[in-house]
Design a protein around this motif. Structure first.
Motif, PDB file in Angstrom:
ATOM      1  N   PRO A   1      18.899  39.519  47.467  1.00 62.55           N
ATOM      2  CA  PRO A   1      19.491  40.183  48.633  1.00 62.55           C
ATOM      3  C   PRO A   1      18.571  40.076  49.841  1.00 62.55           C
ATOM      4  N   MET A   2      19.169  39.963  51.009  1.00 65.75           N
ATOM      5  CA  MET A   2      18.394  39.843  52.241  1.00 65.75           C
ATOM      6  C   MET A   2      18.155  41.247  52.806  1.00 65.75           C
ATOM      7  N   THR A   3      17.217  41.947  52.180  1.00 59.24           N
ATOM      8  CA  THR A   3      17.025  43.364  52.527  1.00 59.24           C
ATOM      9  C   THR A   3      15.581  43.727  52.860  1.00 59.24           C
ATOM     10  N   ASP A   4      14.735  42.766  53.119  1.00 61.31           N
ATOM     11  CA  ASP A   4      13.328  43.078  53.406  1.00 61.31           C
ATOM     12  C   ASP A   4      13.171  44.011  54.604  1.00 61.31           C
ATOM     13  N   ALA A   5      14.086  43.927  55.557  1.00 61.10           N
ATOM     14  CA  ALA A   5      13.978  44.734  56.777  1.00 61.10           C
ATOM     15  C   ALA A   5      14.369  46.192  56.565  1.00 61.10           C
ATOM     16  N   PHE A   6      14.869  46.527  55.365  1.00 65.97           N
ATOM     17  CA  PHE A   6      15.415  47.869  55.164  1.00 65.97           C
ATOM     18  C   PHE A   6      14.684  48.664  54.082  1.00 65.97           C
ATOM     19  N   THR A   7      13.527  48.185  53.677  1.00 67.98           N
ATOM     20  CA  THR A   7      12.803  48.845  52.589  1.00 67.98           C
ATOM     21  C   THR A   7      12.353  50.254  52.961  1.00 67.98           C
ATOM     22  N   ASN A   8      12.162  50.519  54.246  1.00 67.21           N
ATOM     23  CA  ASN A   8      11.682  51.838  54.677  1.00 67.21           C
ATOM     24  C   ASN A   8      12.776  52.898  54.684  1.00 67.21           C
ATOM     25  N   LEU A   9      14.040  52.510  54.519  1.00 71.84           N
ATOM     26  CA  LEU A   9      15.143  53.462  54.664  1.00 71.84           C
ATOM     27  C   LEU A   9      15.479  54.203  53.380  1.00 71.84           C
ATOM     28  N   GLY A  10      14.963  53.741  52.247  1.00 78.23           N
ATOM     29  CA  GLY A  10      15.245  54.394  50.978  1.00 78.23           C
ATOM     30  C   GLY A  10      16.677  54.210  50.497  1.00 78.23           C
ATOM     31  N   ILE A  11      17.291  53.062  50.829  1.00 81.80           N
ATOM     32  CA  ILE A  11      18.692  52.828  50.468  1.00 81.80           C
ATOM     33  C   ILE A  11      18.849  51.696  49.456  1.00 81.80           C
ATOM     34  N   LEU A  12      17.726  51.178  48.926  1.00 82.83           N
ATOM     35  CA  LEU A  12      17.773  50.037  48.018  1.00 82.83           C
ATOM     36  C   LEU A  12      17.537  50.475  46.578  1.00 82.83           C
ATOM     37  N   ASN A  13      18.120  49.713  45.637  1.00 86.82           N
ATOM     38  CA  ASN A  13      17.785  49.942  44.231  1.00 86.82           C
ATOM     39  C   ASN A  13      16.541  49.130  43.873  1.00 86.82           C
ATOM     40  N   ASP A  14      16.144  49.154  42.612  1.00 81.65           N
ATOM     41  CA  ASP A  14      14.880  48.504  42.256  1.00 81.65           C
ATOM     42  C   ASP A  14      14.949  46.982  42.278  1.00 81.65           C
ATOM     43  N   GLN A  15      16.169  46.421  42.417  1.00 81.93           N
ATOM     44  CA  GLN A  15      16.298  44.966  42.584  1.00 81.93           C
ATOM     45  C   GLN A  15      16.432  44.564  44.048  1.00 81.93           C
ATOM     46  N   GLY A  16      16.468  45.544  44.929  1.00 77.05           N
ATOM     47  CA  GLY A  16      16.551  45.247  46.352  1.00 77.05           C
ATOM     48  C   GLY A  16      17.944  45.271  46.930  1.00 77.05           C
ATOM     49  N   TRP A  17      18.970  45.589  46.126  1.00 75.66           N
ATOM     50  CA  TRP A  17      20.339  45.655  46.633  1.00 75.66           C
ATOM     51  C   TRP A  17      20.581  47.005  47.305  1.00 75.66           C
ATOM     52  N   VAL A  18      21.448  47.017  48.310  1.00 73.92           N
ATOM     53  CA  VAL A  18      21.777  48.267  48.995  1.00 73.92           C
ATOM     54  C   VAL A  18      22.812  49.034  48.170  1.00 73.92           C
TER      55      VAL A  18
END
Length: 319
Positions: free
Chosen positions: A244-261
């Motif tokens: 998932p393209m989620t590196d920019a959202f790691t600070n929001l606390g909305i990802l699971n442990d695989q990086g998906w929103v």
């Protein structure tokens, strides 16, 4: 001198089919909307030669469908801009979207950045992308009716998609680098029981070969003996992982442990005013049609959220 941050009602990060649909719905609700993408609008549709499973079209080129969706969104008032998003900050009633070219402020943010399939990095993979190399059996399997195809990988996705391909392909050969599959036991049982499925174990996938226009064969080597082999094939489906393209959202606390929103069924994340749609979500089916449906929900959801903010402001003034 740093420019002033531009303000919008809604910023949509990503301009694939889901993002453009969200932009359409939000703009038609009379909201100011900006679609930000680090590349050209259309997302993975731009790498798809023909789309035959989207309602309303017997067949349409991926870039052409992207153009139609873009026109719908921009004709309704949505803006499009280049932006490589580095992070998003939540300030409650507003969000700041940081990009390489400056900052933007919005009341609501819709994440539609998608996911990218991991590549094996062998010769021929890029050359024959869209000409026989695929990362989606549901999207492209119908093009290989009664043909021999190869699946690279041994996890759940590889075996699930391989089983799907047996409905149209003449044969499906799974090339795996280990001596046993990593897929769930039930999937393995189905695969081994399917007469159309074959398996090559302990194999290093080396090359995709063709005539310049289409794939003709693949080359692999035996990890134990070092012996090289060539296998005739018209299609190669690669399943060695998806990110998932989620590196920019790691600070929001909305990802699971695989990086998906993670979202609810209305595309809301746990942060009020931040939504997520499409391939970036933790879900099973990643298709244009599902992204479009989610885009509609998120666009309307953003409108409802902003209306709630306005109502709260009015109530505060009235006190």
């Amino acid at each position: 001198m740093k420019r002033m941050a531009k303000k919008y009602d809604v910023i949509i990060i990503g301009a694939g089919p889901g993002g453009m649909t969200a932009a359409l719905y939000a703009a038609r609700a009379n909201l100011s909307v900006l679609m930000l993408d680090r590349g050209i609008y259309g997302g993975q549709m731009n790498n798809t030669a023909a789309i035959e499973n989207y309602p309303g079209f017997t067949s349409i080129l991926g870039p052409d469908l992207g153009e139609k969706m873009y026109a719908s969104a921009t004709n309704s008032g949505a803006e499009y801009g280049y932006g490589n998003v580095s992070s998003v900050e939540d300030h409650g009633a507003t969000k700041t979207v940081h990009t390489d070219d400056g900052d933007y402020i919005a009341k609501a943010v819709i994440i539609a950045t998608g996911a990218e399939h991991k590549h094996v990095g062998v010769p021929g993979e890029e050359e024959y992308a869209g000409k026989g190399v695929s990362y989606c059996a549901v999207c492209d399997g119908a093009f290989f009716k009664d043909e021999d195809v190869v699946v690279v990988g041994g996890g759940d996705s590889a075996i699930e998609e391989g089983l799907y391909l047996t409905q149209m392909a003449k044969s499906v050969t799974v090339i795996h680098r280990r001596d046993q599959l990593r897929a769930q036991a039930i999937l393995q049982k189905r695969a081994f029981a399917n007469d159309k499925m074959k398996f090559v174990w302990n194999a290093n996938f080396e090359e995709i070969q063709g005539d310049g226009n289409a794939i003709t064969s693949v080359r692999y080597s035996d990890k134990v003996t070092g012996e090289e082999h060539e296998l005739n094939a018209k299609g190669v489906f690669i399943y060695v992982g998806i990110k998932p393209m989620t590196d920019a959202f790691t600070n929001l606390g909305i990802l699971n442990d695989q990086g998906w929103v993670i979202t609810d069924d209305q595309m809301k994340t746990t942060v009020p005013g931040i939504f997520a749609i499409g391939d970036v979500r933790a879900k099973n089916l990643r298709q244009i049609a599902t992204a479009v449906g989610e885009g509609g929900l998120a666009g309307q959801g953003a409108f409802n959220y902003i209306q709630d903010l306005a109502d709260k402001d009015l109530a505060a003034v009235a006190k």
